[in-house]
Every structure is written in C-alpha cells, then in structure tokens.
Design a protein around this motif. Structure first.
Motif, PDB file in Angstrom:
ATOM      1  N   LEU A 332      -1.883   5.670  -2.545  1.00 62.98           N
ATOM      2  CA  LEU A 332      -0.528   5.787  -2.006  1.00 62.98           C
ATOM      3  C   LEU A 332       0.277   4.525  -2.281  1.00 62.98           C
ATOM      4  N   VAL A 333      -0.346   3.364  -2.130  1.00 59.78           N
ATOM      5  CA  VAL A 333       0.339   2.102  -2.428  1.00 59.78           C
ATOM      6  C   VAL A 333       0.707   2.025  -3.905  1.00 59.78           C
ATOM      7  N   LEU A 334      -0.197   2.463  -4.772  1.00 52.92           N
ATOM      8  CA  LEU A 334       0.081   2.429  -6.209  1.00 52.92           C
ATOM      9  C   LEU A 334       1.232   3.372  -6.568  1.00 52.92           C
ATOM     10  N   ILE A 335       1.253   4.565  -5.988  1.00 55.58           N
ATOM     11  CA  ILE A 335       2.356   5.495  -6.233  1.00 55.58           C
ATOM     12  C   ILE A 335       3.675   4.905  -5.740  1.00 55.58           C
ATOM     13  N   ALA A 336       3.651   4.265  -4.573  1.00 55.05           N
ATOM     14  CA  ALA A 336       4.868   3.642  -4.051  1.00 55.05           C
ATOM     15  C   ALA A 336       5.336   2.516  -4.965  1.00 55.05           C
ATOM     16  N   PHE A 337       4.387   1.746  -5.500  1.00 49.95           N
ATOM     17  CA  PHE A 337       4.731   0.652  -6.413  1.00 49.95           C
ATOM     18  C   PHE A 337       5.420   1.191  -7.668  1.00 49.95           C
ATOM     19  N   VAL A 338       4.849   2.231  -8.257  1.00 49.71           N
ATOM     20  CA  VAL A 338       5.440   2.826  -9.461  1.00 49.71           C
ATOM     21  C   VAL A 338       6.795   3.457  -9.141  1.00 49.71           C
ATOM     22  N   MET A 339       6.914   4.100  -7.981  1.00 45.51           N
ATOM     23  CA  MET A 339       8.177   4.715  -7.599  1.00 45.51           C
ATOM     24  C   MET A 339       9.262   3.670  -7.414  1.00 45.51           C
ATOM     25  N   ILE A 340       8.916   2.546  -6.812  1.00 44.80           N
ATOM     26  CA  ILE A 340       9.893   1.468  -6.628  1.00 44.80           C
ATOM     27  C   ILE A 340      10.362   0.935  -7.972  1.00 44.80           C
ATOM     28  N   LEU A 341       9.436   0.761  -8.916  1.00 45.49           N
ATOM     29  CA  LEU A 341       9.822   0.291 -10.248  1.00 45.49           C
ATOM     30  C   LEU A 341      10.780   1.262 -10.920  1.00 45.49           C
ATOM     31  N   ASN A 342      10.524   2.551 -10.800  1.00 47.42           N
ATOM     32  CA  ASN A 342      11.419   3.547 -11.396  1.00 47.42           C
ATOM     33  C   ASN A 342      12.795   3.529 -10.734  1.00 47.42           C
ATOM     34  N   LEU A 343      12.830   3.375  -9.416  1.00 51.01           N
ATOM     35  CA  LEU A 343      14.117   3.300  -8.728  1.00 51.01           C
ATOM     36  C   LEU A 343      14.881   2.049  -9.118  1.00 51.01           C
ATOM     37  N   VAL A 344      14.177   0.934  -9.265  1.00 47.93           N
ATOM     38  CA  VAL A 344      14.831  -0.298  -9.705  1.00 47.93           C
ATOM     39  C   VAL A 344      15.391  -0.135 -11.116  1.00 47.93           C
ATOM     40  N   ALA A 345      14.619   0.521 -11.995  1.00 46.74           N
ATOM     41  CA  ALA A 345      15.097   0.753 -13.360  1.00 46.74           C
ATOM     42  C   ALA A 345      16.357   1.611 -13.361  1.00 46.74           C
ATOM     43  N   ARG A 346      16.381   2.666 -12.556  1.00 42.01           N
ATOM     44  CA  ARG A 346      17.569   3.509 -12.488  1.00 42.01           C
ATOM     45  C   ARG A 346      18.756   2.753 -11.897  1.00 42.01           C
ATOM     46  N   GLY A 347      18.482   1.905 -10.895  1.00 43.24           N
ATOM     47  CA  GLY A 347      19.567   1.117 -10.322  1.00 43.24           C
ATOM     48  C   GLY A 347      20.155   0.135 -11.311  1.00 43.24           C
ATOM     49  N   ILE A 348      19.307  -0.519 -12.090  1.00 43.51           N
ATOM     50  CA  ILE A 348      19.804  -1.457 -13.101  1.00 43.51           C
ATOM     51  C   ILE A 348      20.593  -0.720 -14.177  1.00 43.51           C
ATOM     52  N   ALA A 349      20.089   0.440 -14.600  1.00 41.63           N
ATOM     53  CA  ALA A 349      20.804   1.212 -15.618  1.00 41.63           C
ATOM     54  C   ALA A 349      22.186   1.633 -15.125  1.00 41.63           C
ATOM     55  N   ARG A 350      22.277   2.033 -13.859  1.00 44.20           N
ATOM     56  CA  ARG A 350      23.588   2.430 -13.327  1.00 44.20           C
ATOM     57  C   ARG A 350      24.494   1.233 -13.134  1.00 44.20           C
ATOM     58  N   TRP A 351      23.903   0.101 -12.738  1.00 49.27           N
ATOM     59  CA  TRP A 351      24.703  -1.109 -12.519  1.00 49.27           C
ATOM     60  C   TRP A 351      25.268  -1.636 -13.827  1.00 49.27           C
ATOM     61  N   LYS A 352      24.480  -1.600 -14.882  1.00 49.04           N
ATOM     62  CA  LYS A 352      24.908  -2.145 -16.166  1.00 49.04           C
ATOM     63  C   LYS A 352      25.542  -1.088 -17.081  1.00 49.04           C
ATOM     64  N   ALA A 353      25.718   0.132 -16.588  1.00 46.99           N
ATOM     65  CA  ALA A 353      26.320   1.167 -17.422  1.00 46.99           C
ATOM     66  C   ALA A 353      27.779   0.816 -17.704  1.00 46.99           C
ATOM     67  N   PRO A 354      28.288   1.187 -18.897  1.00 42.91           N
ATOM     68  CA  PRO A 354      29.698   0.899 -19.214  1.00 42.91           C
ATOM     69  C   PRO A 354      30.635   1.559 -18.226  1.00 42.91           C
ATOM     70  N   LYS A 355      31.615   0.801 -17.767  1.00 44.31           N
ATOM     71  CA  LYS A 355      32.608   1.310 -16.802  1.00 44.31           C
ATOM     72  C   LYS A 355      33.791   1.881 -17.567  1.00 44.31           C
ATOM     73  N   HIS A 356      34.164   3.128 -17.210  1.00 47.93           N
ATOM     74  CA  HIS A 356      35.277   3.800 -17.885  1.00 47.93           C
ATOM     75  C   HIS A 356      36.560   3.584 -17.083  1.00 47.93           C
TER      76      HIS A 356
END
Length: 356
Positions: A332-356
């Motif tokens: 469960l801890v390992l799944i949570a760790f991987v899930m957090i990494l994926n959420l961080v990746a999505r957050g960074i992608a949205r934060w750095k996405a080009p603004k229209h």
C-alpha cells in the motif's frame, strides 16, 4: 353560346411527408439495459450453479451487448444499432480493464490498513521475530528513496543529453544506431539489467552488494523512458523559436539551453517523474544486487540495503499471517508512493503548460 360546365375532379387529401427522423431510445435506456443484463446474468449463473461472480459478470456483459443491439435495431434502425453496438463494446472493454485494477486497489487498501500506522513507518525489522506482529518499513523506505534518487541522478542527465543530440544534432548512421539501441533498451527485461550489473560490478570488478548497484540497474531501465519522453517534448517545440534565436546571432548551444529546454521543461519533468514511478516498484534488480537487510543502512554505497519491493517479497516468503499483513501494508505504501509521483508529474505538466 352554350356554356360548358366542367366538373371538377375530387381533390384527395394531402399525405404527410415521411419523417426522416427515427424514434430514439430514452436517455435512461443504457442504464436500464445494463441493470436488466446484470439481473439476467446473475439469474443464469445461479440456475447454472456457477459459483464465480466473474462468470456472472461476463455473461451480463455479453447479454448487455446483445440486448442493446436488439432493442436499438427494433426502435432506432440498423444504422443506430451498429453505433450502439460499438459504444456498448467500448464500455464493456473499459469495465473489463477497470474492474481488476479497482479490485486490486481495494484488496491492497483493505489488507494494508490493518498494520499501517506511524509505528510501521518509523521502525525497521531489526530484532523482530517474523512470526510475531511488529516491525516496520523504515529501513526499506530509506533504501527505496536512496536507490531511486541515485538512479534518477544517473539516468536523467544521460537521457536528457541523448535526446538533445537526437533532436538537435543527430544525423546519419550514428543517430540511427542510437535510436535503434534506445528502442532495444525499452524492451529489455529488468532481470537482464540486474544480471548485467551483477556480472560487471560485483563479479568482475569485485564490488559488494549495495544500494548503488541496484540504482545502476534501475538507471538502465530509466534511460530509454527518459530519452523517448524528452525527445517527443523537444520535437514539440516550434522551429520558429529556434530560427528566431539563431537569426539574432545566438549560438546553437545557447539556443538549446535558453530557448528549447525552458520551453519543454514541463514535459521533460513529467517524463522523468513517470520514469521514476516506472522503476520504483522493480523487484528483480533489487533481489540480485541489493541483497536485503533488516537493519537501517543509510549508506547506499556500502553493505546490503533493503527496499520496498524486496521487503514485500521477503515478508511474503516468510509464509505467516503477521508477515502477510506487513507485506500488504508495504504494498500500500509503494502504491501511494507511485501515485504521488504521478500526481506530481501531472501537476508539473499543467503548471508548465503553455498559457493561451
């Protein structure tokens, strides 16, 4: 002059024009058909004496497709029936893919929360009898963070520079050869990477088992993912930006450093984070190279070291109820760790996405 009276022909009533629109099923029809199919599948399963609910679900899915096509063909016509058929098959395939994942997550959470607490996260297995409750994953958590961190420090720069070469400079046979070997490395099994590091680092160079050895194997698995993701992000950078920078007299290396990489930094970071999540749960290289330890070893360059995948394997191999509980909690801890990494990746992608 005689007047001729012409009898008017009787006028027939006008016939209504045929409607081009066929009747449509109501919005609740798919849900109603799904409920009916579930009831029929359950009834058939009970009458047939089938004990597996998975078989009931498969029969219900098949009945749902058949009922949808039949009802849609009778009410809406053959064309809409084909459309309903494709839609229902897509939904069934989606559920077939999601149900095992949801079941796995539910099982892991239900069993993992039994021993997952602050004590479990802050203590190791040093001095704990495996047949009795107690102990924790602190030593394995430290090992996973250090090994994955070292692997990222090795793979991210190499993968980034390789992708820059392929996109900005790569021409001719060398670029084709690099692309070919990157594709080959993408499909290399993790056990092969572990065997390579084992033979070269431990057997030939005579270094001992350590977390750094496991990190090198994880870095081999990370590199092609980083190269491919970074390469795709760099190709998405418009050529107009490069041409404008070069037209101002900026050297190419500075254009790459100041224009291209900052533009693609969001996608590059996302690719690196996804590569980290990909290798965080690898167990084969860790079993071969890290060797495992019940004690806390914060030095990844010397001595055996544990990790979360190795801890899960070790506890499950003990074959008793307390060890099973610890294995589920670590999973469960390992799944949570991987899930957090994926959420961080999505957050960074949205934060750095080009603004229209």
């Amino acid at each position: 002059m005689s007047q001729t009276v012409l009898a008017e022909a009787p006028v027939e009533p006008a016939q209504p024009a045929p409607s081009l629109r066929r009747p449509r099923l109501p919005r609740w029809a798919p849900l109603g058909l799904a409920a009916l199919a579930a009831a029929l599948g359950t009834g058939v399963g009970l009458l047939a004496g089938l004990e597996s609910r998975l078989q009931w679900g498969l029969m219900a899915a098949l009945l749902y497709v058949v009922l949808t096509v039949t009802v849609a063909g009778a009410v809406e016509g053959a064309r809409q029936a084909r459309d309903r058929l494709a839609t229902s098959v897509i939904w069934v395939c989606f559920l077939v893919a999601v149900v095992p994942l949801a079941s796995l997550l539910w099982e892991t959470v239900a069993r993992g929360v039994q021993v997952l607490d602050g004590y479990f996260l802050t203590h190791s297995m040093n001095g704990v009898i495996t047949m009795e409750p107690g102990g924790g994953i602190y030593h394995a958590l430290i090992g996973t963070l250090e090994q994955v961190g070292l692997a990222t420090l090795i793979a991210a720069p190499i993968g980034l520079l390789t992708a820059v070469y392929l996109v900005e400079y790569g021409t001719g046979r060398l670029a084709k050869a690099v692309t070919f070997f990157v594709d080959v490395m993408t499909g290399v099994p993790s056990i092969v990477a572990g065997l390579f590091v084992l033979s070269f680092w431990i057997i030939i160079l005579d270094f001992g088992y350590s977390g750094f050895a496991g990190a090198m194997a994880l870095a081999i698995l990370m590199m092609p993912i980083v190269v491919r993701s970074t390469e795709e992000m760099l190709r998405l950078v418009p050529n107009e930006l490069r041409e404008a920078s070069l037209a101002l007299g900026v050297p190419k290396w500075k254009t790459i450093l100041k224009v291209v990489l900052p533009t693609a930094v969001g996608g590059i970071t996302t690719g690196v984070m996804l590569a980290v999540a990909r290798v965080a749960g690898e167990s084969a290289p860790v079993l071969l190279l890290v060797f495992g330890s019940a004690q806390i070893n914060a030095n990844p360059f010397e001595g055996a070291q544990s990790s979360l995948p190795y801890y899960i394997y070790e506890q499950w191999a003990n074959g008793n109820a307390p060890s099973y509980d610890r294995a589920w909690a670590a999973a469960l801890v390992l799944i949570a760790f991987v899930m957090i990494l994926n959420l961080v990746a999505r957050g960074i992608a949205r934060w750095k996405a080009p603004k229209h």
